[in-house]
Design a protein around this motif. Sequence first.
Motif: not given
Length: 198
Positions: A94, A138, A143, A174, A177
């Motif tokens: 990420q 994460v 996160l 993401n 989330y």
Amino acid sequence: MKTLKTLKTQEHHSDLRYFFLKNYYLIWQSRLIFIISLVLVTAIHFIKSQWLTPAFLPLCLLTLCSFLFYLLSIMTASLVNHQNYKSLFMSRRQSSKVKHRFFQLEVRKNLQEGNLTGERNPEIRDLNKAIAKIIIDVRGDKLFVIVPVPRDHLTSEALEALLPAIHKFISNENENYRFSSFERHANHCWHCQANFKN
């Protein structure tokens, strides 16, 4: 996750998982050293057809130490807070995506009198260095996005202007989330947290 929720400076920087993510490229070099050393050890063995000669020992020790250091780093960072290695590499992937998305062209090419010359922009270089320090961590159903504040005021302003775009990019990457907005913590970092949608 008390350390990353409260972001107390001393506790935050002593978090082993955070330390691994922050120094990932330095730790990654030990893996590279291991591979190069292993290739050299194998090549020397085929040339001389013998192992563990006096001149050979330092290279063997370097190979072993670099491998153990890399392995120990991964294990320590993975086991901290009962996380696994998969989430550790998800975090690095990420962070790399953010870096590749927001890195800006540092060298500007100019055509002068038929000659192509490259001119480096120090402001862009400093901004790219600041973007490279962004950490996405994460941890299970949470996160965390940590953007260290650069020391240089102009770089800090340029990076702050990018925060909405970074927030949008990470949110799109993401979708499972729910993200909070970025909050600034003194002169240390901007911090954003996300919780997994139920």
